[in-house]
Write a protein that holds these residues in place. Structure first.
Motif, mmCIF file in Angstrom:
data_model
loop_
_atom_site.group_PDB
_atom_site.id
_atom_site.type_symbol
_atom_site.label_atom_id
_atom_site.label_comp_id
_atom_site.label_asym_id
_atom_site.label_seq_id
_atom_site.Cartn_x
_atom_site.Cartn_y
_atom_site.Cartn_z
ATOM 1 N N PHE A 198 -4.779 6.102 1.801
ATOM 2 C CA PHE A 198 -4.158 4.910 1.227
ATOM 3 C C PHE A 198 -4.675 4.638 -0.179
ATOM 4 C CE2 PHE A 198 -1.742 2.820 4.577
ATOM 5 C CZ PHE A 198 -2.173 3.494 5.706
ATOM 6 N N GLY A 199 -3.802 4.049 -0.994
ATOM 7 C CA GLY A 199 -4.232 3.481 -2.261
ATOM 8 C C GLY A 199 -4.956 2.168 -2.006
ATOM 9 N N LYS A 200 -5.465 1.568 -3.072
ATOM 10 C CA LYS A 200 -6.239 0.333 -2.922
ATOM 11 C C LYS A 200 -5.371 -0.892 -2.773
ATOM 12 C CE LYS A 200 -6.874 -0.217 -7.923
ATOM 13 N NZ LYS A 200 -5.860 -1.241 -8.079
ATOM 14 N N GLY A 201 -4.069 -0.728 -2.980
ATOM 15 C CA GLY A 201 -3.149 -1.838 -2.794
ATOM 16 C C GLY A 201 -2.782 -2.538 -4.077
ATOM 17 N N GLN A 249 -10.659 -1.421 7.012
ATOM 18 C CA GLN A 249 -10.174 -1.997 5.766
ATOM 19 C C GLN A 249 -11.143 -3.067 5.287
ATOM 20 O OE1 GLN A 249 -6.348 -3.993 5.836
ATOM 21 N NE2 GLN A 249 -6.108 -3.805 3.626
ATOM 22 N N LEU A 273 -11.830 -5.444 8.411
ATOM 23 C CA LEU A 273 -10.730 -5.487 9.365
ATOM 24 C C LEU A 273 -10.581 -4.081 9.924
ATOM 25 C CD1 LEU A 273 -8.359 -7.204 10.552
ATOM 26 C CD2 LEU A 273 -6.950 -6.287 8.693
ATOM 27 N N GLN A 306 -9.634 -3.576 -0.431
ATOM 28 C CA GLN A 306 -9.444 -2.130 -0.456
ATOM 29 C C GLN A 306 -8.336 -1.722 0.511
ATOM 30 O OE1 GLN A 306 -11.164 -0.082 -2.554
ATOM 31 N NE2 GLN A 306 -12.114 -1.934 -3.371
ATOM 32 N N GLY A 307 -7.880 -0.475 0.353
ATOM 33 C CA GLY A 307 -6.936 0.070 1.302
ATOM 34 C C GLY A 307 -7.646 0.556 2.559
ATOM 35 N N PRO A 308 -6.916 0.729 3.635
ATOM 36 C CA PRO A 308 -7.527 1.229 4.874
ATOM 37 C C PRO A 308 -8.116 2.623 4.687
ATOM 38 C CG PRO A 308 -5.351 0.316 5.301
ATOM 39 C CD PRO A 308 -5.485 0.403 3.817
ATOM 40 N N PHE A 336 0.824 -1.191 0.000
ATOM 41 C CA PHE A 336 0.000 0.000 0.000
ATOM 42 C C PHE A 336 0.867 1.253 0.000
ATOM 43 C CE2 PHE A 336 -4.190 -1.684 0.571
ATOM 44 C CZ PHE A 336 -4.015 -2.873 1.248
#
Lengths: 117, 115
Positions: A107-110, B37, B88, B41-43, A90
């Motif tokens: 944060f980005g989506k990963g 989270q 999460l 997806q990102g947190p 991330f």
């Protein structure tokens, strides 16, 4: 508005090859940029950050990232990938103009990194 | 030194119920943030508390609330649970004195499933 984009859902690399995980950002002020790694069913672990100074930042586990202001990018790199690097990565940004809340990282989506033997 | 600790690690609730999640920061860390989270997806930022005061709030409904105690531990409360609250929930702290440049130290999270 602040935002982070990680354009690749997944990156596949052979062990021993270099890897790059891409990140671009958008902020109104100066960016504070971070990379985190997440292993399955675990929390996020800090890898490295760029605040100011040298555009090439070195971090944990041999990872580094290059800040490019003109391209608003902060790509994560490693010269030689390991199978154990396989995880979710991330990118995150905090706007220096965003007063008050130091906890508010965007944060980005990963990006899922898969390193094959 | 102990890292950020969260409890419970896993829990299952039904729609309409209430849940309380707990977080103990790293010793000496006075700022606590909560993130959600969702799978894939990102947190997403929910709250930040510093010295027992709310310092930031993300785009979450009023069903979400939090507080910080004198020992800097924190609770996240969610009322009237919806299926979409399944996620999460991560707690994070920052070292004192780093301001906006400090990285977050995350706990392992509490995985909430709403049925």
């Amino acid at each position: 508005a602040q935002s982070v984009a990680q354009p690749e859902d997944q990156v596949n690399v052979a062990e021993g090859n270099p890897l790059t995980v891409k990140c671009t950002y958008s902020v109104s002020g100066n960016p504070y940029l971070f990379w985190y790694v997440q292993y399955p069913n675990r929390g996020l672990q800090f890898l490295l950050k760029y605040i100011t100074g040298d555009n090439l930042v070195k971090g944990s586990y041999g990872f580094e990232a290059e800040f490019n202001k003109s391209q608003t990018s902060f790509h994560l790199k490693k010269p030689s990938a390991l199978v154990s690097d396989s995880a979710l990565y991330f990118c995150a940004v905090r706007d220096s103009n965003h007063g008050g809340s130091q906890g508010n990282l965007i944060f980005g989506k990963g990006t899922k990194l898969s390193v094959k033997p | 030194d102990a890292g950020v600790t969260q409890s419970p690690t896993h829990l299952i609730k039904t729609r309409g119920q209430h849940v309380t999640l707990r977080c103990s920061p790293i010793s000496g860390h006075k700022s606590v943030s909560w993130y959600q989270q969702v799978l894939g997806q990102g947190p997403q930022f929910i709250f930040q508390y510093y010295e027992k005061e709310e310092r930031g709030r993300g785009n979450f409904p009023d069903r979400f609330s939090a507080r910080q105690f004198p020992n800097y531990s924190s609770e996240l409360n969610v009322n009237a649970l919806l299926l979409g609250d399944s996620a999460l929930y991560l707690c994070a702290t920052t070292s004192p004195g780093q301001g906006n440049t400090g990285e977050l130290f995350f706990g392992e999270g509490s995985r909430l499933t709403v049925l």
